[in-house]
Design an enzyme around this catalytic site. Structure first.
Site, PDB file in Angstrom:
ATOM      1  N   ASP A  55      24.869  54.356 -17.946  1.00  0.00           N
ATOM      2  CA  ASP A  55      25.705  53.388 -17.238  1.00  0.00           C
ATOM      3  C   ASP A  55      25.957  53.854 -15.811  1.00  0.00           C
ATOM      4  O   ASP A  55      25.974  53.047 -14.874  1.00  0.00           O
ATOM      5  CB  ASP A  55      27.028  53.210 -17.988  1.00  0.00           C
ATOM      6  CG  ASP A  55      27.912  52.163 -17.340  1.00  0.00           C
ATOM      7  OD1 ASP A  55      27.377  51.295 -16.625  1.00  0.00           O
ATOM      8  OD2 ASP A  55      29.136  52.207 -17.546  1.00  0.00           O
ATOM      9  N   ASP A  58      22.371  53.681 -13.701  1.00  0.00           N
ATOM     10  CA  ASP A  58      21.886  52.410 -13.153  1.00  0.00           C
ATOM     11  C   ASP A  58      22.665  51.995 -11.907  1.00  0.00           C
ATOM     12  O   ASP A  58      22.110  51.392 -10.990  1.00  0.00           O
ATOM     13  CB  ASP A  58      21.889  51.305 -14.208  1.00  0.00           C
ATOM     14  CG  ASP A  58      23.276  51.015 -14.769  1.00  0.00           C
ATOM     15  OD1 ASP A  58      24.273  51.486 -14.205  1.00  0.00           O
ATOM     16  OD2 ASP A  58      23.359  50.307 -15.796  1.00  0.00           O
ATOM     17  N   GLY A  59      23.955  52.339 -11.855  1.00  0.00           N
ATOM     18  CA  GLY A  59      24.740  52.037 -10.658  1.00  0.00           C
ATOM     19  C   GLY A  59      24.270  52.838  -9.461  1.00  0.00           C
ATOM     20  O   GLY A  59      24.148  52.309  -8.346  1.00  0.00           O
ATOM     21  N   ARG A  63      22.342  51.363  -5.919  1.00  0.00           N
ATOM     22  CA  ARG A  63      22.759  51.643  -4.534  1.00  0.00           C
ATOM     23  C   ARG A  63      21.688  52.423  -3.786  1.00  0.00           C
ATOM     24  O   ARG A  63      21.465  52.189  -2.595  1.00  0.00           O
ATOM     25  CB  ARG A  63      24.082  52.416  -4.547  1.00  0.00           C
ATOM     26  CG  ARG A  63      25.262  51.599  -5.071  1.00  0.00           C
ATOM     27  CD  ARG A  63      26.566  52.371  -4.935  1.00  0.00           C
ATOM     28  NE  ARG A  63      26.596  53.546  -5.792  1.00  0.00           N
ATOM     29  CZ  ARG A  63      27.016  53.541  -7.050  1.00  0.00           C
ATOM     30  NH1 ARG A  63      27.429  52.409  -7.609  1.00  0.00           N
ATOM     31  NH2 ARG A  63      27.035  54.658  -7.766  1.00  0.00           N
ATOM     32  N   SER A  69      22.463  43.700  -7.790  1.00  0.00           N
ATOM     33  CA  SER A  69      22.308  42.279  -8.118  1.00  0.00           C
ATOM     34  C   SER A  69      23.437  41.819  -9.032  1.00  0.00           C
ATOM     35  O   SER A  69      24.005  42.617  -9.786  1.00  0.00           O
ATOM     36  CB  SER A  69      20.960  42.020  -8.804  1.00  0.00           C
ATOM     37  OG  SER A  69      20.887  42.694 -10.052  1.00  0.00           O
ATOM     38  N   ASP A  80      28.139  47.307 -21.889  1.00  0.00           N
ATOM     39  CA  ASP A  80      29.299  48.167 -22.153  1.00  0.00           C
ATOM     40  C   ASP A  80      30.198  47.569 -23.227  1.00  0.00           C
ATOM     41  O   ASP A  80      30.586  48.235 -24.189  1.00  0.00           O
ATOM     42  CB  ASP A  80      30.117  48.374 -20.873  1.00  0.00           C
ATOM     43  CG  ASP A  80      29.408  49.255 -19.863  1.00  0.00           C
ATOM     44  OD1 ASP A  80      28.490  49.993 -20.265  1.00  0.00           O
ATOM     45  OD2 ASP A  80      29.782  49.205 -18.678  1.00  0.00           O
TER      46      ASP A  80
END
Length: 227
Positions: A55, A58-59, A63, A69, A80
């Site tokens: 989690d 991917d963030g 960036r 998106s 989540d």
């Protein structure tokens, strides 16, 4: 002279963003994890926690490669919520009273759904924009990544621990937790540490739900006052 039509963005390109592919991997990992949750608890724990750790990946990837998106944000939150919901349902079948975990499930979904909807009504770009909130704890949670990470990790680790230490079906939740805490072991220390973070997260969920509800009510009042 006719205006040239702008080329329509390719839908497929967004689906194939690197962070979104990581999101698909999370979904797959969770599917495998829950398929073996009763037959192989250690494997479930590894797969589930690895999916949870992705989690954050991917963030960062979104960036780093400028591939942020709306679809990715929605996929991230849905993954989540669904994964946590599934784990809470499983725990509700193992421990008594099962209402504890079903209530946690309801609070988690309700608070996040209301927060997302109130964000839309307020015209904000992110549900994490809570600078105008009157709750210092709410602002601290979304403003301090370390504190947020601690609370979120505590919840997931606590649920995994509860699954691992359950020896039989229909265990008494309070008895199991108290017995584990009184053992004075690394596991009891970890359980105590996660319990505090878990309690903070549930408190924040309640604040989040109330704050979001206030935004919805304020929107209705302002709408009624318009001529």
């Amino acid at each position: 002279m006719a205006k040239k039509e702008r080329p329509r963005p390719e839908k497929l390109s967004v689906y194939l963003y690197i962070p979104n592919i990581v999101g698909y991997m999370r979904v797959l990992l969770n599917c495998v994890a829950f398929a073996v949750c009763f037959s192989n608890k250690p494997l479930f724990s590894v797969l589930y926690f690895f999916s949870f750790c992705c989690d954050a990946v991917d963030g960062w990837v979104a960036r780093r490669f400028n591939q942020v998106s709306t679809f990715g944000a929605v996929l991230d939150m849905v993954t989540d919520r669904v994964s946590t919901a599934c784990l809470l349902v499983i725990l509700s079948q193992i421990y008594r009273p099962s209402l504890v975990f079903l209530s946690l499930l309801a609070l988690d979904i309700a608070s996040h759904w209301l927060q997302m909807y109130s964000t839309f009504l307020a015209g904000k770009s992110s549900h994490k924009d809570v600078k105008d909130s009157t709750s210092w704890l709410f602002r601290l949670y979304y403003g301090n990544r370390i504190f947020m990470c601690y609370c979120c990790v505590s919840c997931e680790v606590l649920y995994i621990i509860l699954l691992l230490i359950a020896k039989n079906q229909s265990e008494n939740l309070l008895n199991v937790v108290v017995a584990t805490l009184t053992q004075i072991s690394p596991l009891s220390f970890l359980l105590a540490l996660t319990l505090f973070g878990w309690s903070m997260k549930q408190t924040i969920n309640v604040i989040q739900m109330k704050t979001a509800a206030d935004v919805c009510v304020l929107y209705d009042i302002e709408k009624q006052q318009k001529p």
